[in-house]
Design an enzyme around this catalytic site. Structure first.
Site, mmCIF file in Angstrom:
data_model
loop_
_atom_site.group_PDB
_atom_site.id
_atom_site.type_symbol
_atom_site.label_atom_id
_atom_site.label_comp_id
_atom_site.label_asym_id
_atom_site.label_seq_id
_atom_site.Cartn_x
_atom_site.Cartn_y
_atom_site.Cartn_z
ATOM 1 C CG ASP A 12 8.935 -11.875 -75.328
ATOM 2 O OD1 ASP A 12 8.659 -11.751 -74.131
ATOM 3 O OD2 ASP A 12 9.190 -12.968 -75.872
ATOM 4 C CG ASP A 14 11.925 -17.245 -73.129
ATOM 5 O OD1 ASP A 14 12.794 -17.794 -73.808
ATOM 6 O OD2 ASP A 14 10.971 -17.839 -72.632
ATOM 7 N N GLY A 49 6.058 -17.295 -72.621
ATOM 8 C CA GLY A 49 5.484 -15.991 -72.292
ATOM 9 C C GLY A 49 4.526 -16.016 -71.117
ATOM 10 N NE ARG A 52 9.673 -17.507 -61.410
ATOM 11 C CZ ARG A 52 10.559 -16.824 -60.684
ATOM 12 N NH1 ARG A 52 10.663 -17.051 -59.397
ATOM 13 N NH2 ARG A 52 11.341 -15.926 -61.240
ATOM 14 C CB SER A 117 11.512 -13.452 -67.412
ATOM 15 O OG SER A 117 12.478 -13.998 -66.536
ATOM 16 C CG ASP A 171 8.657 -16.106 -78.151
ATOM 17 O OD1 ASP A 171 8.426 -15.173 -77.354
ATOM 18 O OD2 ASP A 171 8.893 -17.276 -77.785
#
Ligand code: B16
Ligand code: MG
Length: 222
Positions: A12, A14, A49, A52, A117, A171
């Protein structure tokens, strides 16, 4: 999960490779303040995660908004986020990440990014590490987002490995759920109340070696 040989690491972005979570939070906080919607760090943490549009829907929490207003608010938050990205470079890569990726590639494993993202490629370029990955899946790769496994399954297919041959590093609760749903070996990074369902949990990747990851996973995959 079986004890298949591990052939790929999927990261992942971010919160795993770099801490853009703080910039996402600041972007959403600014938007929420402008809109007079209550928002704080705890609410921001729940959006880790989360894609948007889904994140905005969670912030609006049923408040009415037209399609146009939704598009405008997503664009506005993204502008704030991209402005903050301009300030990052390789120093923003989290501790231990580059070492682990280099060890994995040195051992012949394939490496990829699986991020929700739409800015993933921009972030990797700003960090100067895009060439360390065989494949990058981002927020435009699939239409059904984490916690669905689609993104990670696409990565595995592109790398030519099965989910049981790949380790996902995540995360976020939604990302751990996505990886487990896809049948991947899953390493959670962060507190147990966030990533405790993962097969193996570390606070972060500082001092986590290839050897340690493989040994810890082997112990739970028998
Ligand atoms: P964007 P990841 C996720 O990235 C972030 O954790 C989440 O906070 C963000 O809303 C999402 O990407 C979408 O990002 O607005 O840039 O498309 O953790 O999946 O790498
Ligand atoms: Mg993340």
């Amino acid at each position: 999960m079986t004890g298949d040989e591990i052939r790929a690491f999927i990261f992942d972005l971010d919160g795993v490779i770099t801490d853009t979570a703080e910039y996402h939070y600041l972007g959403w906080q600014r938007l929420a303040d402008e809109e007079g919607i209550p928002f704080d760090r705890e609410a921001g943490d729940a959006l880790r995660g989360v894609a948007r549009r889904d994140a905005l829907m969670a912030i609006l929490d049923g408040r009415p908004a037209t399609d146009e207003q939704v598009e405008e608010m997503m664009d506005r938050k993204n502008r704030y986020y991209v402005e903050l990205l301009a300030g990052i470079d390789q120093d923003a890569v989290l501790a231990g990440v580059l070492e682990l990726i280099r060890q994995a590639r040195g051992a012949g494993l394939r490496t990829a990014v699986g991020s929700a993202s739409k800015n993933a490629t921009t972030v990797l370029e700003r960090l100067g590490i895009a060439e360390l990955f065989d494949y990058v899946a981002d927020g435009t790769t699939v239409t059904v987002h984490k916690p669905a496994p689609d993104l990670f399954l696409t990565v595995a297919r592109q790398l030519g490995v099965s989910p049981t041959q790949a380790v996902v590093f995540e995360d976020a609760t939604s990302g751990v759920e996505a990886a487990l749903a896809g049948g991947f070996a899953t390493v959670g990074l962060g507190p147990a109340d966030r990533v405790g369902d993962a097969d193996v949990v570390y606070a972060d990747l500082a001092d986590v070696t290839l050897e340690r990851v493989l040994a810890d996973l082997a112990a739970v995959r028998r």
